[in-house]
Design a protein around this motif. Structure first.
Motif, PDB file in Angstrom:
ATOM      1  N   TYR A 260      -7.719  14.008 -38.292  1.00  0.00           N
ATOM      2  CA  TYR A 260      -6.834  15.042 -38.113  1.00  0.00           C
ATOM      3  C   TYR A 260      -7.500  16.007 -36.758  1.00  0.00           C
ATOM      4  CZ  TYR A 260      -3.922  14.858 -42.284  1.00  0.00           C
ATOM      5  OH  TYR A 260      -2.872  14.568 -42.947  1.00  0.00           O
ATOM      6  N   PRO A 261      -6.517  16.352 -36.130  1.00  0.00           N
ATOM      7  CA  PRO A 261      -6.909  17.494 -35.085  1.00  0.00           C
ATOM      8  C   PRO A 261      -7.851  18.757 -35.508  1.00  0.00           C
ATOM      9  CG  PRO A 261      -4.406  17.066 -34.962  1.00  0.00           C
ATOM     10  CD  PRO A 261      -4.939  16.518 -36.310  1.00  0.00           C
ATOM     11  N   VAL A 262      -8.811  19.317 -34.732  1.00  0.00           N
ATOM     12  CA  VAL A 262      -9.364  20.190 -35.154  1.00  0.00           C
ATOM     13  C   VAL A 262      -8.899  21.481 -35.021  1.00  0.00           C
ATOM     14  CG1 VAL A 262     -11.574  18.923 -33.918  1.00  0.00           C
ATOM     15  CG2 VAL A 262     -10.248  20.701 -32.642  1.00  0.00           C
ATOM     16  N   GLY A 263      -7.585  21.655 -34.453  1.00  0.00           N
ATOM     17  CA  GLY A 263      -6.781  22.928 -34.496  1.00  0.00           C
ATOM     18  C   GLY A 263      -7.202  24.014 -33.491  1.00  0.00           C
ATOM     19  N   GLN A 264      -6.165  24.712 -33.210  1.00  0.00           N
ATOM     20  CA  GLN A 264      -6.110  25.673 -32.074  1.00  0.00           C
ATOM     21  C   GLN A 264      -6.524  27.282 -32.759  1.00  0.00           C
ATOM     22  OE1 GLN A 264      -6.936  27.123 -29.386  1.00  0.00           O
ATOM     23  NE2 GLN A 264      -5.833  25.844 -28.148  1.00  0.00           N
ATOM     24  N   PRO A 265      -7.567  27.747 -32.563  1.00  0.00           N
ATOM     25  CA  PRO A 265      -7.736  28.844 -33.032  1.00  0.00           C
ATOM     26  C   PRO A 265      -7.005  29.990 -32.189  1.00  0.00           C
ATOM     27  CG  PRO A 265      -9.646  28.096 -32.126  1.00  0.00           C
ATOM     28  CD  PRO A 265      -8.962  27.143 -32.144  1.00  0.00           C
ATOM     29  N   ALA A 266      -6.847  29.803 -31.041  1.00  0.00           N
ATOM     30  CA  ALA A 266      -5.962  30.887 -30.045  1.00  0.00           C
ATOM     31  C   ALA A 266      -4.668  31.005 -30.441  1.00  0.00           C
ATOM     32  CB  ALA A 266      -6.306  30.335 -28.591  1.00  0.00           C
ATOM     33  N   GLY A 267      -4.020  31.177 -31.641  1.00  0.00           N
ATOM     34  CA  GLY A 267      -2.792  31.426 -31.946  1.00  0.00           C
ATOM     35  C   GLY A 267      -2.150  30.156 -32.593  1.00  0.00           C
ATOM     36  N   GLY A 268      -3.005  29.367 -33.130  1.00  0.00           N
ATOM     37  CA  GLY A 268      -2.480  28.148 -33.849  1.00  0.00           C
ATOM     38  C   GLY A 268      -2.274  28.565 -35.435  1.00  0.00           C
ATOM     39  N   ALA A 269      -1.463  27.715 -35.919  1.00  0.00           N
ATOM     40  CA  ALA A 269      -1.088  27.894 -37.398  1.00  0.00           C
ATOM     41  C   ALA A 269      -2.486  27.890 -38.295  1.00  0.00           C
ATOM     42  CB  ALA A 269      -0.159  27.163 -38.132  1.00  0.00           C
ATOM     43  N   THR A 270      -3.209  26.774 -38.127  1.00  0.00           N
ATOM     44  CA  THR A 270      -4.472  26.483 -38.903  1.00  0.00           C
ATOM     45  C   THR A 270      -5.429  25.755 -37.901  1.00  0.00           C
ATOM     46  OG1 THR A 270      -3.726  24.293 -39.477  1.00  0.00           O
ATOM     47  CG2 THR A 270      -3.251  25.873 -41.093  1.00  0.00           C
ATOM     48  N   PHE A 271      -6.858  26.217 -38.173  1.00  0.00           N
ATOM     49  CA  PHE A 271      -7.911  25.385 -37.314  1.00  0.00           C
ATOM     50  C   PHE A 271      -9.023  25.373 -38.088  1.00  0.00           C
ATOM     51  CE2 PHE A 271      -8.017  30.092 -37.164  1.00  0.00           C
ATOM     52  CZ  PHE A 271      -9.020  30.315 -37.572  1.00  0.00           C
ATOM     53  N   ILE A 273     -13.313  24.296 -38.680  1.00  0.00           N
ATOM     54  CA  ILE A 273     -14.815  24.941 -38.365  1.00  0.00           C
ATOM     55  C   ILE A 273     -15.058  24.247 -37.112  1.00  0.00           C
ATOM     56  CG2 ILE A 273     -16.100  23.240 -39.735  1.00  0.00           C
ATOM     57  CD1 ILE A 273     -18.026  25.335 -40.256  1.00  0.00           C
ATOM     58  N   TRP A 274     -14.485  22.800 -36.723  1.00  0.00           N
ATOM     59  CA  TRP A 274     -15.097  22.062 -35.696  1.00  0.00           C
ATOM     60  C   TRP A 274     -14.652  22.471 -34.182  1.00  0.00           C
ATOM     61  CZ3 TRP A 274     -18.491  19.838 -38.352  1.00  0.00           C
ATOM     62  CH2 TRP A 274     -18.469  19.679 -39.774  1.00  0.00           C
ATOM     63  N   GLN A 275     -15.327  23.530 -34.086  1.00  0.00           N
ATOM     64  CA  GLN A 275     -15.136  24.189 -32.499  1.00  0.00           C
ATOM     65  C   GLN A 275     -16.154  24.120 -31.703  1.00  0.00           C
ATOM     66  OE1 GLN A 275     -11.689  25.220 -31.971  1.00  0.00           O
ATOM     67  NE2 GLN A 275     -11.187  24.679 -34.036  1.00  0.00           N
ATOM     68  N   PRO A 276     -16.125  24.387 -30.322  1.00  0.00           N
ATOM     69  CA  PRO A 276     -17.337  24.072 -29.416  1.00  0.00           C
ATOM     70  C   PRO A 276     -18.584  24.951 -29.998  1.00  0.00           C
ATOM     71  CG  PRO A 276     -15.353  24.625 -28.100  1.00  0.00           C
ATOM     72  CD  PRO A 276     -14.746  24.866 -29.633  1.00  0.00           C
ATOM     73  N   GLY A 277     -19.587  24.409 -30.133  1.00  0.00           N
ATOM     74  CA  GLY A 277     -20.876  24.914 -31.026  1.00  0.00           C
ATOM     75  C   GLY A 277     -21.996  24.053 -30.669  1.00  0.00           C
ATOM     76  N   TYR A 278     -23.091  24.019 -31.447  1.00  0.00           N
ATOM     77  CA  TYR A 278     -24.416  23.401 -31.303  1.00  0.00           C
ATOM     78  C   TYR A 278     -24.731  22.662 -32.658  1.00  0.00           C
ATOM     79  CZ  TYR A 278     -25.393  26.410 -27.275  1.00  0.00           C
ATOM     80  OH  TYR A 278     -25.489  27.018 -26.095  1.00  0.00           O
ATOM     81  N   VAL A 279     -25.189  21.459 -32.181  1.00  0.00           N
ATOM     82  CA  VAL A 279     -25.543  20.650 -33.319  1.00  0.00           C
ATOM     83  C   VAL A 279     -27.154  20.819 -33.046  1.00  0.00           C
ATOM     84  CG1 VAL A 279     -26.120  18.364 -34.205  1.00  0.00           C
ATOM     85  CG2 VAL A 279     -23.822  19.117 -33.322  1.00  0.00           C
ATOM     86  N   THR A 300     -21.028  27.674 -34.825  1.00  0.00           N
ATOM     87  CA  THR A 300     -20.248  27.922 -33.651  1.00  0.00           C
ATOM     88  C   THR A 300     -19.781  29.431 -33.835  1.00  0.00           C
ATOM     89  OG1 THR A 300     -18.000  27.471 -33.005  1.00  0.00           O
ATOM     90  CG2 THR A 300     -18.310  27.158 -35.206  1.00  0.00           C
ATOM     91  N   THR A 301     -19.615  29.982 -32.682  1.00  0.00           N
ATOM     92  CA  THR A 301     -19.032  31.107 -32.368  1.00  0.00           C
ATOM     93  C   THR A 301     -17.906  30.992 -31.726  1.00  0.00           C
ATOM     94  OG1 THR A 301     -21.301  32.393 -32.842  1.00  0.00           O
ATOM     95  CG2 THR A 301     -19.454  33.511 -31.635  1.00  0.00           C
TER      96      THR A 301
END
Length: 473
Positions: A260-271, A273-279, A300-301
């Motif tokens: 599934y897509p990771v989702g768009q937190p900038a106004g998307g319906a759902t998103f 946790i897998w946004q730009p971050g650190y491992v 991630t922040t």
């Protein structure tokens, strides 16, 4: 007595049968979904190539230094960054004497400046309208980006204004809040009150406020529940729709996995946790007080906006990751340390989202860390590993197979700390500003690496080709 017990026993059997049928249905649904995804090419790398790099000097093109807050507009056509207009100190700090900040808006495809907007002037004029005394004593302003509004008309940043230009203290804080910049007109609007944002110490997450753009108000610090996927609720706050209750799941729900897509937190319906971050490797995780006791972690922040664009906040999220059984002993670039990042107080252990994430864990070993970012549909993972002796490279991996499909060296200038650098320290509001920022454009057409030390934006075009389907017999 037996005739009296029979109805209860029959009901219990029916209840158990219904439960078994429900579980069987879930398993069958998962298998069908996996089989369906497998027919679409899972297990073989999706062809993708990093195109020629377009390198933009922010100093030469926009007259700004130490670019921060990089964010693509939702349509991917524009890129905004901000920074001081007269240089920055050796630590890359954004508080200094006589260093007004500029917001630069680039045309992503042409690589040209579309607009330059002075930020400090907007803040000062709004403060003057509220209190002339505030405007006179403001000597420095600090910003943390919240990105574009969902309609792509305004850029938002949190600000803190100080009456001293050097390293600040709580006593030096004059005003704080959010500044909204209208890209077309260059005008600004302030929402006063930080709700505790600039009081949150590094490594300890106690909640961040929600900004009500329509009502020009700020909430008290809010802590969203731990989860794998989120959506904005009717109460105008992000809620976990796939919550984590502290119990380590054996497998990820399908909607939070690689299909599934990771989702768009900038106004998307759902998103997710897998946004730009650190491992982080296990020992790098332990070196950072906020995430002790994990076997490895992803943190991630990222800013998130309600679909209507009326509310926004900065989310801090993370999960513990199981250590791959074949993880090699790779030394970190900075032994005994970890990146300066925010993280929740508790991290639930979950399986890695995909094979690419597992491959990054093996690459960084126990002591290293890496910056990662998934493309919007979740089929590619971009990463920059931070390990000892490594020439930092932007790497693309296919998320289904974990294989590297493209890689390009960053070609950092001499003395550039790369992924090891963070402009964070003792200053009030000095939220971690990594030297490098790694982002995908929302249309998946570009990968961005923003470098504060070099004052440079590097855009790679990403060319993808459909996987050839098997010929019919």
């Amino acid at each position: 007595m037996e005739p009296e017990r029979r109805p209860w026993t029959l009901a219990a059997l029916l209840t158990r049968l219904a439960t078994l049928l429900l579980l069987a249905g879930l398993v069958i649904g998962t298998v069908i979904a996996g089989t369906h995804a497998g027919k679409s090419g899972a297990g073989s790398p999706a062809p993708a190539t990093l195109g020629p790099a377009q390198r933009l000097s922010t100093q030469e093109t926009a007259g700004l230094w130490c670019p921060a807050g990089a964010a693509f507009s939702r349509d991917g056509a524009r890129l905004a960054v901000f920074g001081p207009a007269a240089g920055c100190d050796a630590q890359g700090a954004l508080i200094a004497r006589d260093q007004p900040h500029v917001l630069a808006v680039y045309d992503t495809r042409a690589g040209e400046i579309e607009r330059l907007i002075p930020l400090d002037t907007l803040v000062a004029s709004s403060l003057a309208a509220r209190s002339p005394d505030h405007a006179r004593i403001v000597r420095a302003v600090r910003y943390v980006g919240l990105g574009w509004t969902p309609d792509d008309t305004r850029f938002a940043a949190l600000f803190a204004a100080f009456d001293t230009p050097g390293p600040a203290s709580q006593d030096a804080l004059v005003a704080s809040g959010m500044v909204l910049v209208d890209i077309a007109t260059g005008t600004g609007m302030l929402i006063h009150g930080d709700g505790g944002f600039f009081d949150a110490p590094l490594g300890s997450y106690v909640g961040l406020p929600i900004y009500d753009v329509a009502g020009a108000a700020v909430s008290a610090p809010y802590v969203s529940p731990a989860g794998l996927a989120f959506a904005w609720s009717g109460r105008d706050q992000p809620e976990a729709i796939l919550p984590l209750d502290g119990q380590a799941p054996r497998q990820l729900p399908i909607s939070a996995g690689p299909r599934y897509p990771v989702g768009q937190p900038a106004g998307g319906a759902t998103f997710t946790i897998w946004q730009p971050g650190y491992v982080l490797g296990p020992r790098a995780s332990a070196a950072f007080a906020g995430i002790h006791g994990t076997t490895g972690a992803f943190v991630t922040t990222f800013p998130t906006w309600s679909p209507s664009g009326t509310h926004s906040t900065l989310m801090v999220a993370g999960v513990a990751l199981a250590t791959p059984p074949d993880i090699p002993p790779v030394p970190a670039a900075t032994p005994g340390a970890g990146p300066l990042v925010l993280a929740p107080d508790r991290l639930t252990r979950v399986p890695a989202r995909d094979a690419a994430l597992l491959a990054v864990q093996r690459e960084i070993g126990a002591d290293g860390w890496a910056q990662v970012a998934w493309n919007p549909d979740g089929s590619l993972l971009a990463s920059i590993a931070c390990v000892a002796g490594d020439d930092e490279t932007l790497t693309l991996r296919d998320t289904q197979a974990g294989a590297i499909v493209s890689a390009e060296p960053l070609r950092l200038p001499a003395g550039d700390p790369g992924c090891r650098g963070f402009s964070a320290g003792e200053d009030i509001g000095d939220y971690p500003q990594p030297n490098l920022t790694l982002l995908w454009s929302p249309d998946g057409a570009h990968v961005l690496v923003s470098d504060q030390h070099a004052g440079q934006l590097t855009l790679w075009g990403v060319t993808t080709m459909p996987v050839a389907s098997e010929a019919a017999p």
